[in-house]
Design a protein around this motif. Structure first.
Motif, PDB file in Angstrom:
ATOM      1  N   GLY A  31       7.265 -28.599 -43.726  1.00 46.35           N
ATOM      2  CA  GLY A  31       5.834 -28.973 -44.151  1.00 46.35           C
ATOM      3  C   GLY A  31       4.646 -29.243 -42.954  1.00 46.35           C
ATOM      4  O   GLY A  31       3.745 -29.747 -43.193  1.00 46.35           O
ATOM      5  N   THR A  32       5.221 -28.690 -41.600  1.00 49.35           N
ATOM      6  CA  THR A  32       3.976 -28.905 -40.656  1.00 49.35           C
ATOM      7  C   THR A  32       3.001 -27.975 -41.061  1.00 49.35           C
ATOM      8  O   THR A  32       3.110 -27.159 -41.790  1.00 49.35           O
ATOM      9  CB  THR A  32       4.740 -28.464 -39.459  1.00 49.35           C
ATOM     10  OG1 THR A  32       5.668 -29.056 -39.071  1.00 49.35           O
ATOM     11  CG2 THR A  32       3.542 -28.132 -38.327  1.00 49.35           C
ATOM     12  N   GLU A  33       1.631 -28.661 -40.695  1.00 51.03           N
ATOM     13  CA  GLU A  33       0.427 -28.167 -41.328  1.00 51.03           C
ATOM     14  C   GLU A  33      -0.447 -27.527 -40.098  1.00 51.03           C
ATOM     15  O   GLU A  33      -0.361 -28.240 -39.129  1.00 51.03           O
ATOM     16  CB  GLU A  33      -0.302 -29.259 -41.945  1.00 51.03           C
ATOM     17  CG  GLU A  33      -1.580 -29.129 -42.523  1.00 51.03           C
ATOM     18  CD  GLU A  33      -2.376 -30.104 -42.791  1.00 51.03           C
ATOM     19  OE1 GLU A  33      -3.630 -30.040 -42.558  1.00 51.03           O
ATOM     20  OE2 GLU A  33      -1.850 -30.795 -43.631  1.00 51.03           O
ATOM     21  N   ARG A  34      -0.771 -26.320 -40.435  1.00 53.58           N
ATOM     22  CA  ARG A  34      -1.778 -25.783 -39.162  1.00 53.58           C
ATOM     23  C   ARG A  34      -2.988 -24.893 -39.911  1.00 53.58           C
ATOM     24  O   ARG A  34      -3.015 -24.673 -41.117  1.00 53.58           O
ATOM     25  CB  ARG A  34      -1.000 -24.905 -38.444  1.00 53.58           C
ATOM     26  CG  ARG A  34      -0.033 -25.434 -37.551  1.00 53.58           C
ATOM     27  CD  ARG A  34      -0.388 -26.326 -36.254  1.00 53.58           C
ATOM     28  NE  ARG A  34       0.687 -26.834 -35.493  1.00 53.58           N
ATOM     29  CZ  ARG A  34       1.184 -27.688 -35.646  1.00 53.58           C
ATOM     30  NH1 ARG A  34       0.919 -28.758 -36.474  1.00 53.58           N
ATOM     31  NH2 ARG A  34       2.067 -28.346 -34.885  1.00 53.58           N
ATOM     32  N   LEU A  43       0.742 -21.576 -36.427  1.00 54.92           N
ATOM     33  CA  LEU A  43       1.909 -22.180 -37.200  1.00 54.92           C
ATOM     34  C   LEU A  43       3.372 -21.677 -36.586  1.00 54.92           C
ATOM     35  O   LEU A  43       4.173 -22.662 -36.410  1.00 54.92           O
ATOM     36  CB  LEU A  43       2.078 -22.214 -38.869  1.00 54.92           C
ATOM     37  CG  LEU A  43       3.404 -22.524 -39.581  1.00 54.92           C
ATOM     38  CD1 LEU A  43       3.302 -24.101 -39.581  1.00 54.92           C
ATOM     39  CD2 LEU A  43       3.231 -22.041 -40.835  1.00 54.92           C
ATOM     40  N   THR A  44       3.387 -20.364 -36.376  1.00 55.31           N
ATOM     41  CA  THR A  44       4.506 -19.795 -36.070  1.00 55.31           C
ATOM     42  C   THR A  44       4.795 -19.662 -34.568  1.00 55.31           C
ATOM     43  O   THR A  44       5.588 -19.268 -34.013  1.00 55.31           O
ATOM     44  CB  THR A  44       4.563 -18.256 -36.590  1.00 55.31           C
ATOM     45  OG1 THR A  44       3.236 -17.688 -36.035  1.00 55.31           O
ATOM     46  CG2 THR A  44       4.361 -18.225 -37.983  1.00 55.31           C
ATOM     47  N   TYR A  85      11.671 -20.605 -35.654  1.00 55.57           N
ATOM     48  CA  TYR A  85      10.216 -20.857 -35.838  1.00 55.57           C
ATOM     49  C   TYR A  85       9.836 -21.301 -37.341  1.00 55.57           C
ATOM     50  O   TYR A  85      10.380 -21.254 -38.248  1.00 55.57           O
ATOM     51  CB  TYR A  85       9.505 -19.575 -35.528  1.00 55.57           C
ATOM     52  CG  TYR A  85       9.783 -19.055 -34.170  1.00 55.57           C
ATOM     53  CD1 TYR A  85       9.210 -19.562 -33.101  1.00 55.57           C
ATOM     54  CD2 TYR A  85      10.731 -18.126 -34.030  1.00 55.57           C
ATOM     55  CE1 TYR A  85       9.570 -19.129 -31.934  1.00 55.57           C
ATOM     56  CE2 TYR A  85      11.005 -17.512 -32.601  1.00 55.57           C
ATOM     57  CZ  TYR A  85      10.186 -17.867 -31.582  1.00 55.57           C
ATOM     58  OH  TYR A  85      10.772 -17.758 -30.460  1.00 55.57           O
ATOM     59  N   HIS A  86       8.824 -21.937 -37.285  1.00 53.22           N
ATOM     60  CA  HIS A  86       7.888 -22.280 -38.644  1.00 53.22           C
ATOM     61  C   HIS A  86       7.805 -20.957 -39.401  1.00 53.22           C
ATOM     62  O   HIS A  86       7.555 -19.846 -39.091  1.00 53.22           O
ATOM     63  CB  HIS A  86       6.599 -22.922 -38.665  1.00 53.22           C
ATOM     64  CG  HIS A  86       6.873 -24.353 -37.716  1.00 53.22           C
ATOM     65  ND1 HIS A  86       7.600 -25.281 -38.204  1.00 53.22           N
ATOM     66  CD2 HIS A  86       6.264 -24.888 -36.587  1.00 53.22           C
ATOM     67  CE1 HIS A  86       7.455 -26.347 -37.425  1.00 53.22           C
ATOM     68  NE2 HIS A  86       6.700 -26.014 -36.385  1.00 53.22           N
ATOM     69  N   VAL A  87       8.179 -21.036 -40.806  1.00 56.21           N
ATOM     70  CA  VAL A  87       7.810 -19.999 -41.679  1.00 56.21           C
ATOM     71  C   VAL A  87       6.839 -20.304 -42.678  1.00 56.21           C
ATOM     72  O   VAL A  87       6.930 -21.405 -43.358  1.00 56.21           O
ATOM     73  CB  VAL A  87       9.112 -19.582 -42.443  1.00 56.21           C
ATOM     74  CG1 VAL A  87       9.022 -18.400 -43.465  1.00 56.21           C
ATOM     75  CG2 VAL A  87      10.180 -19.296 -41.468  1.00 56.21           C
ATOM     76  N   PRO A  88       5.757 -19.698 -42.823  1.00 57.79           N
ATOM     77  CA  PRO A  88       4.631 -20.100 -43.630  1.00 57.79           C
ATOM     78  C   PRO A  88       5.011 -20.283 -45.094  1.00 57.79           C
ATOM     79  O   PRO A  88       5.866 -19.288 -45.805  1.00 57.79           O
ATOM     80  CB  PRO A  88       3.561 -18.918 -43.617  1.00 57.79           C
ATOM     81  CG  PRO A  88       4.022 -18.149 -42.348  1.00 57.79           C
ATOM     82  CD  PRO A  88       5.308 -18.522 -42.032  1.00 57.79           C
TER      83      PRO A  88
END
Length: 77
Positions: free
Chosen positions: A11-14, A20-21, A33-36
């Motif tokens: 749920g991290t927001e950018r 984000l990645t 890594y973060h995945v959209p």
């Protein structure tokens, strides 16, 4: 107004996919890594494995999901 981009695992927001990645995500199944999140913003997010609903991706993914075959967290639908 710029669109918000969220990580589907934590749920991290950018404000952009590239920002984000660039960050690591401890809840990603690969552990990297973060995945959209590819869905649109909603008033409620539902776990695709068990149907639990929460008001944000981050509050949904904070809970564990015993029905998730690939990990231990809820994943938004």
């Amino acid at each position: 107004m710029s669109e918000k981009i969220y990580c589907k695992y934590c749920g991290t927001e950018r404000s952009s996919v590239s920002s984000l990645t660039n960050g690591s995500c401890s809840k990603s199944p690969e552990g990297k890594y973060h995945v959209p999140y590819e869905g649109s913003e909603k008033s409620k997010y539902e776990c695709k494995y068990c149907g639990t609903e929460r008001s944000s991706i981050s509050s949904l993914t904070n809970g564990s999901c015993s029905k998730n075959p690939n990990g231990k967290y809820h994943i938004p639908l």
